[in-house]
Motif scaffolding. Sequence first.
Motif, PDB file in Angstrom:
ATOM      1  N   ALA A  81       0.877  -1.176   0.000  1.00  0.00           N
ATOM      2  CA  ALA A  81       0.000   0.000   0.000  1.00  0.00           C
ATOM      3  C   ALA A  81       0.914   1.225   0.000  1.00  0.00           C
ATOM      4  O   ALA A  81       2.080   1.133   0.411  1.00  0.00           O
ATOM      5  N   PRO A  82       0.414   2.402  -0.472  1.00  0.00           N
ATOM      6  CA  PRO A  82       1.312   3.554  -0.671  1.00  0.00           C
ATOM      7  C   PRO A  82       2.172   3.926   0.549  1.00  0.00           C
ATOM      8  O   PRO A  82       3.386   4.130   0.387  1.00  0.00           O
ATOM      9  N   ALA A  83       1.599   3.976   1.758  1.00  0.00           N
ATOM     10  CA  ALA A  83       2.397   4.406   2.916  1.00  0.00           C
ATOM     11  C   ALA A  83       3.547   3.429   3.166  1.00  0.00           C
ATOM     12  O   ALA A  83       4.687   3.841   3.445  1.00  0.00           O
ATOM     13  N   GLY A  84       3.262   2.133   3.065  1.00  0.00           N
ATOM     14  CA  GLY A  84       4.300   1.114   3.248  1.00  0.00           C
ATOM     15  C   GLY A  84       5.361   1.242   2.172  1.00  0.00           C
ATOM     16  O   GLY A  84       6.567   1.200   2.458  1.00  0.00           O
ATOM     17  N   THR A  85       4.946   1.438   0.951  1.00  0.00           N
ATOM     18  CA  THR A  85       5.891   1.510  -0.174  1.00  0.00           C
ATOM     19  C   THR A  85       6.843   2.693  -0.030  1.00  0.00           C
ATOM     20  O   THR A  85       8.043   2.566  -0.290  1.00  0.00           O
ATOM     21  N   VAL A  86       6.332   3.837   0.425  1.00  0.00           N
ATOM     22  CA  VAL A  86       7.211   5.003   0.641  1.00  0.00           C
ATOM     23  C   VAL A  86       8.259   4.659   1.708  1.00  0.00           C
ATOM     24  O   VAL A  86       9.454   4.943   1.551  1.00  0.00           O
ATOM     25  N   GLU A  87       7.807   4.011   2.778  1.00  0.00           N
ATOM     26  CA  GLU A  87       8.743   3.623   3.854  1.00  0.00           C
ATOM     27  C   GLU A  87       9.779   2.616   3.312  1.00  0.00           C
ATOM     28  O   GLU A  87      10.985   2.761   3.548  1.00  0.00           O
ATOM     29  N   PHE A  88       9.314   1.623   2.561  1.00  0.00           N
ATOM     30  CA  PHE A  88      10.237   0.599   2.048  1.00  0.00           C
ATOM     31  C   PHE A  88      11.233   1.202   1.050  1.00  0.00           C
ATOM     32  O   PHE A  88      12.381   0.757   0.977  1.00  0.00           O
ATOM     33  N   ALA A  89      10.806   2.209   0.287  1.00  0.00           N
ATOM     34  CA  ALA A  89      11.727   2.846  -0.664  1.00  0.00           C
ATOM     35  C   ALA A  89      12.882   3.512   0.097  1.00  0.00           C
ATOM     36  O   ALA A  89      14.047   3.419  -0.310  1.00  0.00           O
ATOM     37  N   ALA A  95      19.793   0.637   2.254  1.00  0.00           N
ATOM     38  CA  ALA A  95      20.488  -0.642   2.034  1.00  0.00           C
ATOM     39  C   ALA A  95      21.123  -0.715   0.647  1.00  0.00           C
ATOM     40  O   ALA A  95      21.824  -1.681   0.339  1.00  0.00           O
ATOM     41  N   ARG A  96      20.859   0.313  -0.215  1.00  0.00           N
ATOM     42  CA  ARG A  96      21.434   0.378  -1.579  1.00  0.00           C
ATOM     43  C   ARG A  96      21.047  -0.853  -2.411  1.00  0.00           C
ATOM     44  O   ARG A  96      21.899  -1.441  -3.101  1.00  0.00           O
ATOM     45  N   ILE A  97      19.774  -1.240  -2.370  1.00  0.00           N
ATOM     46  CA  ILE A  97      19.373  -2.444  -3.108  1.00  0.00           C
ATOM     47  C   ILE A  97      18.287  -2.122  -4.138  1.00  0.00           C
ATOM     48  O   ILE A  97      17.894  -0.977  -4.314  1.00  0.00           O
ATOM     49  N   VAL A  98      17.829  -3.164  -4.815  1.00  0.00           N
ATOM     50  CA  VAL A  98      16.769  -3.056  -5.830  1.00  0.00           C
ATOM     51  C   VAL A  98      15.412  -3.035  -5.135  1.00  0.00           C
ATOM     52  O   VAL A  98      15.181  -3.802  -4.184  1.00  0.00           O
ATOM     53  N   HIS A  99      14.523  -2.156  -5.591  1.00  0.00           N
ATOM     54  CA  HIS A  99      13.154  -2.113  -5.041  1.00  0.00           C
ATOM     55  C   HIS A  99      12.183  -2.169  -6.218  1.00  0.00           C
ATOM     56  O   HIS A  99      12.102  -1.223  -7.002  1.00  0.00           O
ATOM     57  N   VAL A 100      11.467  -3.269  -6.334  1.00  0.00           N
ATOM     58  CA  VAL A 100      10.473  -3.425  -7.402  1.00  0.00           C
ATOM     59  C   VAL A 100       9.106  -3.101  -6.807  1.00  0.00           C
ATOM     60  O   VAL A 100       8.661  -3.751  -5.860  1.00  0.00           O
ATOM     61  N   ILE A 101       8.463  -2.072  -7.351  1.00  0.00           N
ATOM     62  CA  ILE A 101       7.205  -1.571  -6.770  1.00  0.00           C
ATOM     63  C   ILE A 101       6.030  -1.829  -7.715  1.00  0.00           C
ATOM     64  O   ILE A 101       5.953  -1.279  -8.810  1.00  0.00           O
ATOM     65  N   GLY A 102       5.089  -2.637  -7.220  1.00  0.00           N
ATOM     66  CA  GLY A 102       3.844  -2.868  -7.966  1.00  0.00           C
ATOM     67  C   GLY A 102       2.672  -2.140  -7.357  1.00  0.00           C
ATOM     68  O   GLY A 102       1.599  -2.060  -7.960  1.00  0.00           O
ATOM     69  N   THR A 103       2.871  -1.604  -6.163  1.00  0.00           N
ATOM     70  CA  THR A 103       1.802  -0.897  -5.433  1.00  0.00           C
ATOM     71  C   THR A 103       1.192   0.207  -6.290  1.00  0.00           C
ATOM     72  O   THR A 103       1.913   0.987  -6.912  1.00  0.00           O
ATOM     73  N   THR A 104      -0.142   0.286  -6.300  1.00  0.00           N
ATOM     74  CA  THR A 104      -0.837   1.338  -7.051  1.00  0.00           C
ATOM     75  C   THR A 104      -1.520   2.303  -6.080  1.00  0.00           C
ATOM     76  O   THR A 104      -1.562   2.064  -4.872  1.00  0.00           O
ATOM     77  N   GLY A 105      -2.058   3.383  -6.619  1.00  0.00           N
ATOM     78  CA  GLY A 105      -2.786   4.349  -5.782  1.00  0.00           C
ATOM     79  C   GLY A 105      -1.883   5.338  -5.070  1.00  0.00           C
ATOM     80  O   GLY A 105      -2.330   6.023  -4.135  1.00  0.00           O
ATOM     81  N   CYS A 106      -0.618   5.473  -5.492  1.00  0.00           N
ATOM     82  CA  CYS A 106       0.307   6.427  -4.845  1.00  0.00           C
ATOM     83  C   CYS A 106      -0.059   7.860  -5.260  1.00  0.00           C
ATOM     84  O   CYS A 106      -0.390   8.109  -6.425  1.00  0.00           O
ATOM     85  N   SER A 107       0.034   8.790  -4.300  1.00  0.00           N
ATOM     86  CA  SER A 107      -0.231  10.205  -4.588  1.00  0.00           C
ATOM     87  C   SER A 107       1.012  10.821  -5.222  1.00  0.00           C
ATOM     88  O   SER A 107       2.098  10.208  -5.230  1.00  0.00           O
ATOM     89  N   SER A 108       0.893  12.084  -5.695  1.00  0.00           N
ATOM     90  CA  SER A 108       2.075  12.714  -6.295  1.00  0.00           C
ATOM     91  C   SER A 108       3.143  12.967  -5.233  1.00  0.00           C
ATOM     92  O   SER A 108       4.347  12.905  -5.519  1.00  0.00           O
ATOM     93  N   ASP A 109       2.713  13.167  -3.986  1.00  0.00           N
ATOM     94  CA  ASP A 109       3.653  13.333  -2.884  1.00  0.00           C
ATOM     95  C   ASP A 109       4.421  12.010  -2.638  1.00  0.00           C
ATOM     96  O   ASP A 109       5.647  12.007  -2.472  1.00  0.00           O
ATOM     97  N   ALA A 121      18.632   3.838  -4.408  1.00  0.00           N
ATOM     98  CA  ALA A 121      18.105   2.492  -4.709  1.00  0.00           C
ATOM     99  C   ALA A 121      17.896   2.375  -6.210  1.00  0.00           C
ATOM    100  O   ALA A 121      17.752   3.380  -6.907  1.00  0.00           O
ATOM    101  N   ARG A 122      17.862   1.121  -6.703  1.00  0.00           N
ATOM    102  CA  ARG A 122      17.475   0.884  -8.112  1.00  0.00           C
ATOM    103  C   ARG A 122      16.003   0.519  -8.077  1.00  0.00           C
ATOM    104  O   ARG A 122      15.654  -0.589  -7.666  1.00  0.00           O
ATOM    105  N   ILE A 123      15.155   1.467  -8.482  1.00  0.00           N
ATOM    106  CA  ILE A 123      13.712   1.268  -8.339  1.00  0.00           C
ATOM    107  C   ILE A 123      13.075   1.003  -9.700  1.00  0.00           C
ATOM    108  O   ILE A 123      13.297   1.745 -10.658  1.00  0.00           O
TER     109      ILE A 123
END
Length: 272
Positions: A81-89, A95-109, A121-123
Amino acid sequence: MGANDMKLVVVGAAGRMGQTLIRTVHAMDGVRLHAAIERPGSPFIGRDAGELSGLGPIGVPVTDQPLEAFVEAEGVLDFTAPAGTVEFAGLAAQARIVHVIGTTGCSSDDEAKIRAAARHARIVKSGNMSLGVNLLGVLTEKAARALGSADWDIEILEMHHKHKVDAPSGTALLLGAAAAKGRDIALADHSVRVRDGHTGPRPAGTIGFATLRGGSVIGEHSVILAGEGEQVTLSHSATDRSIFARGAVTAALWARGQKPGFYSMLDVLGLN
Ligand SMILES: NC(=O)C1=CN([C@@H]2O[C@H](COP(=O)(O)OP(=O)(O)OC[C@H]3O[C@@H](n4cnc5c(N)ncnc54)[C@H](OP(=O)(O)O)[C@@H]3O)[C@@H](O)[C@H]2O)C=CC1
Ligand SMILES: O=C(O)C1=N[C@H](C(=O)O)C[C@H](O)C1
């Protein structure tokens, strides 16, 4: 299991996509499940990730300690979910690692914070990780470019299961952006996301969205190009969530060899 296998963390491990990702990582070559994460207080903490996803025990317990997992891993698969994804990013950047994000519904912020994390990160982020939908995006862009906005109206129709919390879907927005790119316009200035009551006639040049929700539908998307006396429909049906999970693992393996930055599935699939 190979010595060079990419060590992946699945966050949101107990979710519909989390469970599919665990099964897919287990089945695919070149990757292995390093850790599985749920939020603090989740009833799934301590459960074996394999048991949770129907594989049987695999010796990876679900924890609520993402940073601890990220620093020992090479990539994160995130459909939460968007709040979790921002934290995980932010943690993936630490950690300087790869982050693959499928989460939808993110705001412009949210989007701005994720892009800031991509300095370290490599996102790879996409509203849809499947090959079929990304090809549909390319076809949509071409069709929108070929058929002029004066004579052809573009409508995007989507249907998903009753549990989905965001609308329009990330895929519908991806397809809308592709259509807007084909027409050389900004989607934000030309989209009609809701219609209700006496709307008046359709404004020329707009891109309309319609959302259906119900049952267990995994994901249905149509791009309708409607002209005078004829109509072209481009569509995609998802019948199994593993198409998204396989795309996410492919993205992680691709991003392993890239510099820190923000990428899309078009980059991964060479469709850009
Ligand atoms: N890009 C793509 O190809 C696809 C994208 N999606 C997107 O993926 C997302 C998830 O979909 P789906 O699996 O159906 O949803 P679910 O609700 O089934 O799963 C989400 C999981 O993430 C967990 N979660 C949420 N926030 C956090 C957090 N901060 N920390 C740890 N865990 C967290 C939830 O836990 P809890 O229940 O406790 O909140 C839940 O277990 C949606 O945004 C969906 O649109 C889905 C399919 C394909
Ligand atoms: O929530 C879902 O389930 C899906 N979400 C993504 C979206 O918002 O487009 C991708 C897929 O259609 C399934």
